[in-house]
Design a protein around this motif. Structure first.
Motif, short mmCIF file in Angstrom:
data_model
loop_
_atom_site.label_atom_id
_atom_site.label_comp_id
_atom_site.label_asym_id
_atom_site.label_seq_id
_atom_site.Cartn_x
_atom_site.Cartn_y
_atom_site.Cartn_z
N ILE A 283 -13.50 23.79 4.64
CA ILE A 283 -12.75 22.55 4.40
C ILE A 283 -12.07 22.13 5.70
CG2 ILE A 283 -12.41 22.99 1.93
CD1 ILE A 283 -9.57 23.89 2.52
N ASN A 284 -11.83 20.83 5.85
CA ASN A 284 -11.16 20.37 7.06
C ASN A 284 -9.79 19.75 6.79
OD1 ASN A 284 -12.85 18.30 5.86
ND2 ASN A 284 -12.20 16.96 7.53
N TRP A 285 -9.46 19.57 5.49
CA TRP A 285 -8.14 18.99 5.17
C TRP A 285 -7.79 19.38 3.74
CZ3 TRP A 285 -4.96 15.89 2.28
CH2 TRP A 285 -3.84 15.36 2.93
N LEU A 286 -6.53 19.76 3.54
CA LEU A 286 -6.05 20.06 2.17
C LEU A 286 -4.58 19.69 2.12
CD1 LEU A 286 -6.76 23.15 -0.04
CD2 LEU A 286 -4.41 22.34 0.27
N GLY A 287 -4.22 18.88 1.15
CA GLY A 287 -2.81 18.51 1.06
C GLY A 287 -2.46 17.83 -0.24
N VAL A 288 -1.17 17.55 -0.37
CA VAL A 288 -0.63 16.92 -1.57
C VAL A 288 -0.14 15.52 -1.20
CG1 VAL A 288 1.36 17.01 -3.14
CG2 VAL A 288 -0.03 19.05 -2.77
N TYR A 289 -0.51 14.55 -2.03
CA TYR A 289 0.11 13.22 -1.98
C TYR A 289 1.03 13.11 -3.20
CZ TYR A 289 -2.82 11.36 1.78
OH TYR A 289 -3.40 11.12 3.00
N VAL A 290 2.24 12.58 -2.96
CA VAL A 290 3.27 12.51 -3.99
C VAL A 290 3.39 11.07 -4.48
CG1 VAL A 290 5.72 12.93 -4.43
CG2 VAL A 290 4.48 14.38 -2.83
N LEU A 291 3.51 10.90 -5.80
CA LEU A 291 3.65 9.54 -6.36
C LEU A 291 5.02 8.98 -6.04
CD1 LEU A 291 2.29 7.36 -8.15
CD2 LEU A 291 3.46 8.40 -10.09
N ARG A 292 5.04 7.81 -5.42
CA ARG A 292 6.29 7.08 -5.12
C ARG A 292 6.05 5.64 -5.57
NH1 ARG A 292 8.73 11.29 -4.37
NH2 ARG A 292 9.18 12.24 -2.37
N GLY A 293 6.57 5.26 -6.72
CA GLY A 293 6.33 3.91 -7.24
C GLY A 293 4.85 3.75 -7.54
N ASP A 294 4.22 2.73 -6.94
CA ASP A 294 2.78 2.53 -7.19
C ASP A 294 1.95 2.97 -5.99
OD1 ASP A 294 3.50 0.55 -5.49
OD2 ASP A 294 2.80 -1.12 -6.73
N GLU A 295 2.50 3.90 -5.21
CA GLU A 295 1.76 4.44 -4.05
C GLU A 295 1.77 5.96 -4.09
OE1 GLU A 295 2.50 1.60 -0.23
OE2 GLU A 295 4.14 2.91 -0.79
N LEU A 296 0.78 6.53 -3.42
CA LEU A 296 0.79 7.97 -3.15
C LEU A 296 1.21 8.14 -1.69
CD1 LEU A 296 -2.62 8.79 -4.84
CD2 LEU A 296 -0.37 9.53 -5.67
N VAL A 297 2.20 8.99 -1.47
CA VAL A 297 2.75 9.17 -0.12
C VAL A 297 2.45 10.60 0.33
CG1 VAL A 297 4.85 9.09 1.29
CG2 VAL A 297 4.50 7.42 -0.55
N GLY B 10 -4.30 20.30 8.25
CA GLY B 10 -5.41 19.51 8.78
C GLY B 10 -4.89 18.48 9.75
N LYS B 11 -5.76 17.52 10.10
CA LYS B 11 -5.35 16.49 11.05
C LYS B 11 -4.35 15.55 10.40
CE LYS B 11 -9.29 16.42 14.06
NZ LYS B 11 -10.61 15.86 14.36
N PRO B 12 -3.48 14.92 11.21
CA PRO B 12 -2.59 13.89 10.66
C PRO B 12 -3.40 12.89 9.84
CG PRO B 12 -2.06 14.28 12.96
CD PRO B 12 -3.32 15.08 12.66
N ALA B 13 -2.81 12.46 8.70
CA ALA B 13 -3.59 11.67 7.73
C ALA B 13 -2.89 10.38 7.38
CB ALA B 13 -3.81 12.52 6.48
N CYS B 14 -3.61 9.52 6.63
CA CYS B 14 -3.05 8.26 6.13
C CYS B 14 -1.80 8.60 5.32
CB CYS B 14 -4.04 7.57 5.19
SG CYS B 14 -5.74 7.59 5.80
N VAL B 15 -0.73 7.82 5.52
CA VAL B 15 0.56 8.15 4.88
C VAL B 15 0.65 7.57 3.47
CG1 VAL B 15 3.06 7.83 5.04
CG2 VAL B 15 1.73 8.39 7.09
N ARG B 16 0.20 6.33 3.29
CA ARG B 16 0.37 5.67 1.98
C ARG B 16 -0.98 5.24 1.43
NH1 ARG B 16 5.70 4.36 1.03
NH2 ARG B 16 6.99 4.94 2.82
N LEU B 17 -1.24 5.64 0.18
CA LEU B 17 -2.50 5.29 -0.49
C LEU B 17 -2.15 4.54 -1.77
CD1 LEU B 17 -4.19 8.83 -0.24
CD2 LEU B 17 -4.54 6.91 1.32
#
Ligand code: SME
Length: 166
Positions: free
Chosen positions: A44-58, A64-71
């Motif tokens: 694998i090259n990336w593993l992480g958690v995105y946390v729900l904040r309102g209607d976005e995942l943060v 892994g490499k620095p990643a997109c902050v808001r999805l």
């Protein structure tokens, strides 16, 4: 699918409980959850958690490499898995409409919603440079670890939602 060595998810669950079972801090526990899985899952090259904040995942703890902050919810693999409240296992990210490429090396991906009680708290996202890296058996094992992780956090998270990390 690849010849990646099978992961011992039962052993990993025991290690996870030993790491987070006695620690109340959700940020520390999320960081160790991510570190444990990243170390144990090959190819694998990336593993992480995105946390729900309102209607976005943060972006939360990751390896892994620095990643997109808001999805946005409903977009990309993470946002789609979160809005459908179900795992997405994508054999070829180039074939997934709206895939959000943070690391161009990623070729396959699995995203598992993290549900605390009845509430979506975020997602676990794992990327691989190998096409079709994740098997059904990987999916079952990773989902089991996510359920255990979420159940442990639920036991300890009694504070109002706004003051929680996850
Ligand atoms: N590929 C994800 C974005 C997150 S990164 O892979 C770390 C997506 O399509 O939602």
């Amino acid at each position: 699918m690849t010849g990646a060595a099978a992961v011992d998810f039962v052993l990993l669950e025991k290690q996870l409980l030993a790491l987070i079972g006695f620690e109340p801090d959700p940020l520390a526990n999320t960081a160790n959850f991510v570190g444990l899985l990243h170390d144990a899952i090959p190819e694998i090259n990336w593993l992480g958690v995105y946390v729900l904040r309102g209607d976005e995942l943060v972006l939360g703890p990751f390896q892994g490499k620095p990643a997109c902050v808001r999805l946005p919810l409903g977009k990309g693999v993470c946002g789609t898995a979160a809005s459908r409240l179900r795992t997405l296992r994508v054999a070829d990210v180039h074939e997934f409409p709206g895939h959000i490429a943070c690391d161009p090396a990623s070729r396959s991906e699995i995203v598992v919603p993290l549900v605390l009680g009845q509430e979506l708290a975020g997602v676990l996202d794992i990327d691989s440079p190998v096409p079709d890296r994740f098997t059904e058996s990987d999916q079952r094992g990773i989902e089991m670890l996510c359920r255990t992780f979420a159940a442990e956090l639920s036991k300890k998270t009694r504070r109002p939602r706004a003051t929680r990390f996850i």
